[in-house]
Design an enzyme around this catalytic site. Sequence first.
Site, mmCIF file in Angstrom:
data_model
loop_
_atom_site.group_PDB
_atom_site.id
_atom_site.type_symbol
_atom_site.label_atom_id
_atom_site.label_comp_id
_atom_site.label_asym_id
_atom_site.label_seq_id
_atom_site.Cartn_x
_atom_site.Cartn_y
_atom_site.Cartn_z
ATOM 1 N N TYR A 1 0.731 -1.371 0.010
ATOM 2 C CA TYR A 1 -0.025 -0.029 0.051
ATOM 3 C C TYR A 1 0.783 1.308 -0.106
ATOM 4 C CZ TYR A 1 -3.059 -3.664 1.641
ATOM 5 O OH TYR A 1 -3.631 -4.930 1.786
ATOM 6 N N HIS A 2 2.160 1.313 -0.908
ATOM 7 C CA HIS A 2 2.874 2.681 -1.002
ATOM 8 C C HIS A 2 2.791 2.977 -2.291
ATOM 9 C CE1 HIS A 2 5.130 1.029 2.645
ATOM 10 N NE2 HIS A 2 4.076 1.391 3.143
ATOM 11 N N PRO A 3 1.748 3.095 -3.094
ATOM 12 C CA PRO A 3 1.854 3.614 -4.525
ATOM 13 C C PRO A 3 2.196 5.030 -4.353
ATOM 14 C CG PRO A 3 -0.495 3.722 -3.915
ATOM 15 C CD PRO A 3 0.196 3.005 -2.553
#
Length: 547
Positions: free
Chosen positions: A479-481
């Site tokens: 969850y690090h876009p």
Amino acid sequence: MQADYVIVGAGSAGCVLANRLSEDGKFRVLLIEAGDDDRLTNLRQVISNVMVTVPIGYAKTIKDAAVNWKYQTEPDPGIDGRVLTWSKGKVFGGSSSINGMLYVRGQHADYDGWRDLGCTGWGWADVFPYFLRSEDQERGASQYHATGGPLTVSDPTMAHPVSAMVVEACQAAGLPRRDYNGAQQEGVDWFQLNIRKGRRCSAAVAYLHPALKRPNVEVISRATVTRVVIEGRRATGVEFLRDGQRITVKANAEVILAAGSIGSPQILQLSGVGPGALLADLGIAVAADLPGVGENLQDHYVVAQNFRLKPGVPSVNALTRGPRLLAQGLKYLLTRKGLFAMSSAHVAAFVRSRPDVARPDIQFHILPATSRRSMEDNLKVELDREPGLTMAPCQLRPESRGQVRIRSIDPAAHPAIRPNYLSAEEDQRVAIAGLRWGRRIAEQAPLRDVIAHEMMPGESLQTDDDLLAHARRAGNTIYHPVGTCAMGSDAGAVVDSELRVRGIDGLRVVDASVMPRLVSGNTNAPTIMIAEKAADLIRGRKASAVQ
């Protein structure tokens, strides 16, 4: 309706901006958020907000549509055609209200790399003061830490014995014990956390709640932004839908998009700012042909590595059922400690995939727990009953690039997200190296004495091909876009070094989407830093004015 600054998105960056731009009372600030109020006084979603407040609640909020966008990717060839759900916060505080609360700045060289890409003023020496400005470090002030800032940074209150063994095993494997937010990152330590007195310290708690006491700050929640209003070459306001009504608000000074790496490029494209051919195909008038909008997508891809612990060895698994769970609930109510005050991982380890790599390119998230994850739904997770340990490596600086593109003119329709995981050969090599590093740590005393066997990938998988196949079928987003509205001076850049959208006056993007390259670690602390610096840029303050 009008304001001086209209900010779209009450996530980590939007909360910081609302606070900093309103603190001297000179400007009226309006914040528009698709989600709802995160406070327990909001009875519309009080159960969800309890989960936002209690740290262990991340296990629920990560799949709760009341506070989570739950984006879905397109089928990805690099991971066996799987579709992943991306959790992103849809509530005051954004993803800082649903994440694992891990505070990681990244490496100094990350920001020097941004500077060398043409992002003037974004080297480590430039951004470090803004990390300090935001921080209230429970360990106290030091060369690399500060106290008195809005954002609490604390240590775990649950020093689990197996996690302590992991720290020892990492040291035995050659990793120094080190503050990874200090001079160098390589090594092992307990994670630093955004938890304040046993409760989540989100950007909403740290920045927005205090700002809402000011008369010059307003938040409109449950509002879907349809477009930025652009007249000629200038952004003059924002149009949004709320309760079936279409409303336009005027921005006297600037419109600031802080909707995140999915939302910001989506809104720009809906507003006519983006790849000209895409916009023309959808019948959207082109205000600025910027091919880079939605491109350059990067994310951390994590590969689970699970170990079964010997019977009787303590594990988080055992605390999550029956009388032990009730006891932990009581402990939390009385002390704000224990299972309910726990973050998503205990131990952080940063390693190099091979000796000739200049700096760490693998991060481990380590927790004395194991779970079974559905291959069809990456958010469907069930903790094991038997004791277990998870050591999950991810590549810090992936070379694979993806994209975010709208499918239609409907602002409520999620865009097409194509991460292109493991499409670069280097990413495949590092994924394999991460799993081998995990085994190396597991072989060290005292950890080896409590491990029964490797569950996943499994001891039968030994070749590079075996391990890569496992990475493809079992890996997941962390969850690090970032990167979809990249900062820079090249042809693909969307914003300049002051985060102004190229070709459109009065419009900025301030969130993780402006990162030209993914940082070497979790992305919430850097996003808060970006917004702190942006507030000074907007007000015309110099970095030397940082207190």
